[in-house]
Design an enzyme around this catalytic site. Sequence first.
Site, PDB file in Angstrom:
ATOM      1  N   CYS A  83      34.707 -51.416  73.760  1.00 53.17           N
ATOM      2  CA  CYS A  83      34.270 -50.464  72.724  1.00 53.17           C
ATOM      3  C   CYS A  83      32.820 -50.048  72.908  1.00 53.17           C
ATOM      4  CB  CYS A  83      34.477 -51.063  71.339  1.00 53.17           C
ATOM      5  SG  CYS A  83      36.194 -51.507  71.035  1.00 53.17           S
ATOM      6  N   CYS A 204      39.131 -52.788  58.235  1.00 56.83           N
ATOM      7  CA  CYS A 204      39.275 -52.481  59.663  1.00 56.83           C
ATOM      8  C   CYS A 204      38.898 -51.035  59.954  1.00 56.83           C
ATOM      9  CB  CYS A 204      40.722 -52.650  60.114  1.00 56.83           C
ATOM     10  SG  CYS A 204      41.418 -54.267  59.788  1.00 56.83           S
ATOM     11  N   SER A 205      38.290 -50.805  61.137  1.00 56.43           N
ATOM     12  CA  SER A 205      38.188 -49.435  61.635  1.00 56.43           C
ATOM     13  C   SER A 205      39.600 -48.988  61.988  1.00 56.43           C
ATOM     14  CB  SER A 205      37.277 -49.375  62.857  1.00 56.43           C
ATOM     15  OG  SER A 205      37.743 -50.258  63.860  1.00 56.43           O
ATOM     16  N   ILE A 207      42.694 -46.653  64.000  1.00 59.69           N
ATOM     17  CA  ILE A 207      43.085 -46.244  65.351  1.00 59.69           C
ATOM     18  C   ILE A 207      42.905 -44.722  65.394  1.00 59.69           C
ATOM     19  CG2 ILE A 207      45.062 -46.078  66.906  1.00 59.69           C
ATOM     20  CD1 ILE A 207      46.007 -48.768  65.520  1.00 59.69           C
ATOM     21  N   LYS A 321      34.247 -47.433  60.637  1.00 63.12           N
ATOM     22  CA  LYS A 321      35.178 -47.691  59.531  1.00 63.12           C
ATOM     23  C   LYS A 321      35.767 -46.409  58.963  1.00 63.12           C
ATOM     24  CE  LYS A 321      37.631 -48.873  57.394  1.00 63.12           C
ATOM     25  NZ  LYS A 321      38.313 -48.310  56.244  1.00 63.12           N
ATOM     26  N   HIS A 325      37.250 -44.549  65.038  1.00 65.29           N
ATOM     27  CA  HIS A 325      36.808 -45.332  66.206  1.00 65.29           C
ATOM     28  C   HIS A 325      37.701 -45.075  67.424  1.00 65.29           C
ATOM     29  CE1 HIS A 325      35.091 -48.401  68.606  1.00 65.29           C
ATOM     30  NE2 HIS A 325      35.812 -49.432  68.215  1.00 65.29           N
TER      31      HIS A 325
HETATM   32  N1  COA Z   1      41.086 -47.624  57.218  1.00 62.94           N
HETATM   33  C1  COA Z   1      41.527 -46.830  56.205  1.00 62.94           C
HETATM   34  N2  COA Z   1      42.805 -46.385  56.118  1.00 62.94           N
HETATM   35  C2  COA Z   1      43.651 -46.737  57.094  1.00 62.94           C
HETATM   36  C3  COA Z   1      43.257 -47.540  58.182  1.00 62.94           C
HETATM   37  C4  COA Z   1      41.917 -47.992  58.212  1.00 62.94           C
HETATM   38  N3  COA Z   1      41.500 -48.771  59.210  1.00 62.94           N
HETATM   39  N4  COA Z   1      44.304 -47.722  59.017  1.00 62.94           N
HETATM   40  C5  COA Z   1      45.322 -47.038  58.462  1.00 62.94           C
HETATM   41  N5  COA Z   1      44.929 -46.451  57.319  1.00 62.94           N
HETATM   42  C6  COA Z   1      45.754 -45.694  56.379  1.00 62.94           C
HETATM   43  C7  COA Z   1      46.563 -44.624  57.058  1.00 62.94           C
HETATM   44  O1  COA Z   1      45.884 -43.375  57.028  1.00 62.94           O
HETATM   45  C8  COA Z   1      47.810 -44.603  56.221  1.00 62.94           C
HETATM   46  O2  COA Z   1      47.545 -43.897  55.016  1.00 62.94           O
HETATM   47  P1  COA Z   1      48.643 -42.938  54.371  1.00 62.94           P
HETATM   48  O3  COA Z   1      49.813 -43.850  54.047  1.00 62.94           O
HETATM   49  O4  COA Z   1      47.938 -42.377  53.173  1.00 62.94           O
HETATM   50  O5  COA Z   1      48.957 -41.929  55.433  1.00 62.94           O
HETATM   51  C9  COA Z   1      48.006 -46.050  55.816  1.00 62.94           C
HETATM   52  O6  COA Z   1      46.689 -46.630  55.870  1.00 62.94           O
HETATM   53  C10 COA Z   1      48.938 -46.810  56.740  1.00 62.94           C
HETATM   54  O7  COA Z   1      48.556 -46.498  58.051  1.00 62.94           O
HETATM   55  P2  COA Z   1      49.276 -47.055  59.336  1.00 62.94           P
HETATM   56  O8  COA Z   1      49.018 -46.047  60.424  1.00 62.94           O
HETATM   57  O9  COA Z   1      50.678 -47.441  59.050  1.00 62.94           O
HETATM   58  O10 COA Z   1      48.426 -48.357  59.621  1.00 62.94           O
HETATM   59  P3  COA Z   1      48.741 -49.402  60.728  1.00 62.94           P
HETATM   60  O11 COA Z   1      49.366 -50.591  60.066  1.00 62.94           O
HETATM   61  O12 COA Z   1      49.453 -48.783  61.863  1.00 62.94           O
HETATM   62  O13 COA Z   1      47.272 -49.814  61.234  1.00 62.94           O
HETATM   63  C11 COA Z   1      45.504 -51.382  61.216  1.00 62.94           C
HETATM   64  C12 COA Z   1      46.363 -50.449  60.369  1.00 62.94           C
HETATM   65  C13 COA Z   1      44.420 -51.989  60.339  1.00 62.94           C
HETATM   66  C14 COA Z   1      46.352 -52.512  61.809  1.00 62.94           C
HETATM   67  C15 COA Z   1      44.867 -50.566  62.387  1.00 62.94           C
HETATM   68  O14 COA Z   1      44.074 -49.534  61.843  1.00 62.94           O
HETATM   69  C16 COA Z   1      44.026 -51.428  63.307  1.00 62.94           C
HETATM   70  O15 COA Z   1      44.544 -52.152  64.144  1.00 62.94           O
HETATM   71  N6  COA Z   1      42.707 -51.318  63.218  1.00 62.94           N
HETATM   72  C17 COA Z   1      41.803 -52.072  64.080  1.00 62.94           C
HETATM   73  C18 COA Z   1      41.557 -51.329  65.363  1.00 62.94           C
HETATM   74  C19 COA Z   1      40.729 -52.156  66.308  1.00 62.94           C
HETATM   75  O16 COA Z   1      40.952 -53.342  66.495  1.00 62.94           O
HETATM   76  N7  COA Z   1      39.769 -51.541  66.991  1.00 62.94           N
HETATM   77  C20 COA Z   1      38.911 -52.209  67.926  1.00 62.94           C
HETATM   78  C21 COA Z   1      37.866 -52.940  67.196  1.00 62.94           C
HETATM   79  S1  COA Z   1      36.974 -54.087  68.220  1.00 62.94           S
END
Ligand code: COA
Length: 370
Positions: A83, A204-205, A207, A321, A325
């Site tokens: 990252c 979480c940030s 995807i 966030k 990201h």
């Molecule tokens: N912040 C705010 N809202 C989020 C979000 C986040 N991080 N991730 C998803 N959402 C929202 C979506 O917009 C969606 O909203 P909606 O229902 O109004 O459309 C809802 O939450 C569900 O989203 P979805 O795509 O099903 O989430 P997901 O379960 O596939 O992913 C996480 C959620 C947290 C697992 C994913 O964002 C993640 O893995 N984040 C970390 C990424 C990471 O590790 N990056 C590297 C860092 S070192």
Amino acid sequence: MNIKVIGNYIGKFGELWEQSLTDLIKEGVAGVLADAAIESGEIEAIFVANKAGGSFNQQRHLGALVSEQFSHFPPAMRIEGACASGGLAIIAAQQALLSGVYKTVLVLGVEKMTDVSTGETSAILATAASREKEYGSTFPALYGLLANYHMNRYGTTREQLSSVVVKNHLHAFDNSKAQFHKKFTLEEVSNSAPVASPLRLLDCSPISDGVAAVILSSRDSVRKTKILGFGHGQDTLALADRQDLGQLVATQKAAKQAFNMASLSQKDIQAIEVHDCFSIAEILAAEDLGFFAKGQAAAAIANRQATYGGQVVINPSGGLKACGHPVGATGVKQIAFLASLIEAGKFDIALAHNVGGSGATAIVNILGKK
Ligand code: COA
């Protein structure tokens, strides 16, 4: 140091299903050339930041893909540091300029993450952790360990973690390029779906897909933003090999080097873009960069010391966030965003902090008004 940011461009971050990886690259190149108001032939070399195009998009060799957008095919290379790829590309470009080999270079960061499932994305991202020592871990799990440690040792609370998120979503509300334009309450963050204890979905940030680009030059320019100093720190890849999980030593090293190069200290800085891949990461960054004493950043952020009117504005873009990201683009976006604020006269001196993995690589850049 005589390196100016003479052009900057940030594309909209989000789930960009209508745009391919190449579309994002074309948008970034056209956008930054238009902003710099220079001829494309003036670009002498290209540094491309990208974490995992080979896995997300089955496309490697991104240096060539960006170079072929120019009729004179400038020399190009891809830089990868998880990252922190964007921050690394920015300092690699500066080192090339400081060597005198080039005078004007393009840095473009891009990542297209949403074409695969969340599970596949998590597995691809996890390749930035230690395969041998952290096999099976996801990044939310690794940062969850850091959050638990900080909470136990320094008394950081669930509500303080949430205050980071509330602030960054508030800041992103005014950023047209941000992935989210949605404000949350402390309760909504604290009660969002559990991901890896104590971290929840809103810690979480997201995807993201996105592109950001800057043009750096040692030539004379009317543009106002200079890079005043940079630093690069490293630490062990695996958390288990660290002496102390309460600090990210790579960030401390990068900050020290950048502040020394710039002959500045924390009190000179008005705004910082930090690597808040998770809420706890902003708290660690604010402490390890030296803006708050160890164990005190969480309370300071909750007491509005990290927003307008406070001690220092942290993540005016909304951070990873809430702005989003797209991993390879993030470090470049931080520089482009801060340069745009300095050009607009909102701040005079600002700092960008970009982290790879759970703190193995850290890059700090300090920007200021010429
Ligand atoms: N912040 C705010 N809202 C989020 C979000 C986040 N991080 N991730 C998803 N959402 C929202 C979506 O917009 C969606 O909203 P909606 O229902 O109004 O459309 C809802 O939450 C569900 O989203 P979805 O795509 O099903 O989430 P997901 O379960 O596939 O992913 C996480 C959620 C947290 C697992 C994913 O964002 C993640 O893995 N984040 C970390 C990424 C990471 O590790 N990056 C590297 C860092 S070192």
